[in-house]
Motif scaffolding. Structure first.
Motif, PDB file in Angstrom:
ATOM      1  N   VAL A 138      48.571  31.846  43.779  1.00  0.00           N
ATOM      2  CA  VAL A 138      47.414  31.202  43.172  1.00  0.00           C
ATOM      3  C   VAL A 138      47.123  31.846  41.819  1.00  0.00           C
ATOM      4  CG1 VAL A 138      44.968  30.625  43.442  1.00  0.00           C
ATOM      5  CG2 VAL A 138      46.454  30.749  45.463  1.00  0.00           C
ATOM      6  N   ASP A 139      47.121  31.012  40.790  1.00  0.00           N
ATOM      7  CA  ASP A 139      46.662  31.421  39.463  1.00  0.00           C
ATOM      8  C   ASP A 139      45.138  31.471  39.592  1.00  0.00           C
ATOM      9  OD1 ASP A 139      46.153  31.774  36.777  1.00  0.00           O
ATOM     10  OD2 ASP A 139      46.953  29.835  36.143  1.00  0.00           O
ATOM     11  N   ALA A 140      44.633  32.629  40.006  1.00  0.00           N
ATOM     12  CA  ALA A 140      43.263  32.719  40.520  1.00  0.00           C
ATOM     13  C   ALA A 140      42.177  32.828  39.453  1.00  0.00           C
ATOM     14  CB  ALA A 140      43.149  33.898  41.487  1.00  0.00           C
ATOM     15  N   ASP A 141      42.539  33.091  38.208  1.00  0.00           N
ATOM     16  CA  ASP A 141      41.524  33.178  37.151  1.00  0.00           C
ATOM     17  C   ASP A 141      40.812  31.841  37.011  1.00  0.00           C
ATOM     18  OD1 ASP A 141      42.352  35.752  36.659  1.00  0.00           O
ATOM     19  OD2 ASP A 141      43.493  35.263  34.857  1.00  0.00           O
ATOM     20  N   LEU A 200      51.056  30.833  56.306  1.00  0.00           N
ATOM     21  CA  LEU A 200      51.736  31.101  55.046  1.00  0.00           C
ATOM     22  C   LEU A 200      51.051  32.244  54.301  1.00  0.00           C
ATOM     23  CD1 LEU A 200      52.335  27.443  53.822  1.00  0.00           C
ATOM     24  CD2 LEU A 200      54.013  29.024  54.790  1.00  0.00           C
ATOM     25  N   LYS A 201      51.853  33.073  53.661  1.00  0.00           N
ATOM     26  CA  LYS A 201      51.353  34.201  52.881  1.00  0.00           C
ATOM     27  C   LYS A 201      50.755  33.681  51.579  1.00  0.00           C
ATOM     28  CE  LYS A 201      52.850  38.241  50.349  1.00  0.00           C
ATOM     29  NZ  LYS A 201      53.968  38.865  49.687  1.00  0.00           N
ATOM     30  N   VAL A 202      49.582  34.208  51.217  1.00  0.00           N
ATOM     31  CA  VAL A 202      48.915  33.836  49.969  1.00  0.00           C
ATOM     32  C   VAL A 202      48.811  35.072  49.084  1.00  0.00           C
ATOM     33  CG1 VAL A 202      46.782  32.993  48.914  1.00  0.00           C
ATOM     34  CG2 VAL A 202      47.555  32.028  51.086  1.00  0.00           C
ATOM     35  N   THR A 203      49.191  34.890  47.826  1.00  0.00           N
ATOM     36  CA  THR A 203      49.037  35.939  46.827  1.00  0.00           C
ATOM     37  C   THR A 203      48.171  35.400  45.696  1.00  0.00           C
ATOM     38  OG1 THR A 203      51.238  36.809  47.351  1.00  0.00           O
ATOM     39  CG2 THR A 203      50.236  37.517  45.273  1.00  0.00           C
ATOM     40  N   LEU A 204      47.087  36.110  45.407  1.00  0.00           N
ATOM     41  CA  LEU A 204      46.198  35.763  44.300  1.00  0.00           C
ATOM     42  C   LEU A 204      46.591  36.611  43.101  1.00  0.00           C
ATOM     43  CD1 LEU A 204      42.776  35.971  46.200  1.00  0.00           C
ATOM     44  CD2 LEU A 204      44.271  33.980  45.950  1.00  0.00           C
ATOM     45  N   LEU A 205      46.776  35.972  41.963  1.00  0.00           N
ATOM     46  CA  LEU A 205      47.092  36.692  40.739  1.00  0.00           C
ATOM     47  C   LEU A 205      45.956  36.480  39.754  1.00  0.00           C
ATOM     48  CD1 LEU A 205      50.045  35.482  41.888  1.00  0.00           C
ATOM     49  CD2 LEU A 205      50.756  37.096  40.146  1.00  0.00           C
ATOM     50  N   CYS A 206      45.421  37.575  39.242  1.00  0.00           N
ATOM     51  CA  CYS A 206      44.294  37.481  38.316  1.00  0.00           C
ATOM     52  C   CYS A 206      44.359  38.641  37.342  1.00  0.00           C
ATOM     53  CB  CYS A 206      42.970  37.483  39.076  1.00  0.00           C
ATOM     54  SG  CYS A 206      42.750  38.871  40.190  1.00  0.00           S
ATOM     55  N   ASP A 207      43.647  38.495  36.221  1.00  0.00           N
ATOM     56  CA  ASP A 207      43.613  39.597  35.271  1.00  0.00           C
ATOM     57  C   ASP A 207      42.399  40.475  35.539  1.00  0.00           C
ATOM     58  OD1 ASP A 207      41.349  38.589  33.880  1.00  0.00           O
ATOM     59  OD2 ASP A 207      42.598  37.545  32.413  1.00  0.00           O
ATOM     60  N   THR A 208      42.322  41.553  34.803  1.00  0.00           N
ATOM     61  CA  THR A 208      41.274  42.544  35.053  1.00  0.00           C
ATOM     62  C   THR A 208      39.866  41.989  34.845  1.00  0.00           C
ATOM     63  OG1 THR A 208      41.539  43.348  32.790  1.00  0.00           O
ATOM     64  CG2 THR A 208      42.742  44.526  34.508  1.00  0.00           C
ATOM     65  N   GLY A 213      42.792  37.610  54.011  1.00  0.00           N
ATOM     66  CA  GLY A 213      43.846  36.627  54.214  1.00  0.00           C
ATOM     67  C   GLY A 213      44.745  36.426  53.009  1.00  0.00           C
ATOM     68  N   ALA A 214      44.560  37.260  51.971  1.00  0.00           N
ATOM     69  CA  ALA A 214      45.398  37.138  50.782  1.00  0.00           C
ATOM     70  C   ALA A 214      45.628  38.502  50.153  1.00  0.00           C
ATOM     71  CB  ALA A 214      44.746  36.211  49.765  1.00  0.00           C
ATOM     72  N   GLU A 215      46.795  38.644  49.567  1.00  0.00           N
ATOM     73  CA  GLU A 215      47.104  39.821  48.757  1.00  0.00           C
ATOM     74  C   GLU A 215      46.636  39.514  47.339  1.00  0.00           C
ATOM     75  OE1 GLU A 215      51.043  42.110  46.951  1.00  0.00           O
ATOM     76  OE2 GLU A 215      51.309  40.362  48.238  1.00  0.00           O
ATOM     77  N   THR A 216      46.147  40.523  46.627  1.00  0.00           N
ATOM     78  CA  THR A 216      45.735  40.335  45.242  1.00  0.00           C
ATOM     79  C   THR A 216      46.603  41.196  44.341  1.00  0.00           C
ATOM     80  OG1 THR A 216      43.442  39.868  45.832  1.00  0.00           O
ATOM     81  CG2 THR A 216      43.861  40.562  43.575  1.00  0.00           C
ATOM     82  N   ILE A 217      47.110  40.569  43.288  1.00  0.00           N
ATOM     83  CA  ILE A 217      47.842  41.301  42.254  1.00  0.00           C
ATOM     84  C   ILE A 217      47.019  41.197  40.977  1.00  0.00           C
ATOM     85  CG2 ILE A 217      49.930  41.396  40.842  1.00  0.00           C
ATOM     86  CD1 ILE A 217      51.460  40.250  43.248  1.00  0.00           C
TER      87      ILE A 217
END
Length: 148
Positions: A6-9, A26-34, A42-46
């Protein structure tokens, strides 16, 4: 195994995405900037350093064939499709090889209008029906991807 990135921004459907993904295990990964850091059960955050398109480039490097990406960024969606992934926007529209060129062209034209001093109408206020439409379409996309 299919992953959901997920492009979470600024993404209004993070929680819905996680809820639907949970039904399919299904595995969920959230990607966001600082500037937009978030964590959800339920999700990993990068977290990525702040910068133009920084999240997009990290995300596209994590996409594998068959993965699903939730984004409202046409450029990112085009890169996901090139890697044989699937992409869907916050309103439930699937990005495909049939519509991505037109969407990118529309974005380019809108940018030219803004650069020339023109103004364009922004998106409508998000409604409950928009979330329902996304949930239905995203569920359908997960079913299609997992069948293949």
């Amino acid at each position: 195994m299919v992953s959901i990135l997920v492009d979470a921004d600024g993404c209004p459907v993070v929680d819905l995405t996680i809820a639907v993904a949970k039904k399919f295990k299904l595995k969920v990964t959230l990607l966001c900037d600082t500037a937009h850091y978030m964590q959800r059960d339920g999700a990993e955050t990068i977290m990525v350093s702040k910068g133009a398109d920084a999240v997009d480039f990290v995300l596209v490097n994590k996409v594998n064939k068959g993965d699903i990406v939730v984004t409202q960024d046409y450029g990112l969606a085009a890169m996901v499709l090139a890697k044989q992934g699937f992409a869907i926007d916050q309103n439930g529209r699937w990005y495909t090889s049939d519509n991505i060129d037109q969407l990118l062209n529309n974005r380019h034209i809108a940018k030219k209008i803004r650069q020339a001093g023109g103004r364009l109408k922004g998106p409508k206020k998000r409604q409950k029906e928009d979330d329902e439409k996304f949930e239905k379409s995203f569920t359908n996309l997960c079913e299609v991807v997992l069948r293949n």
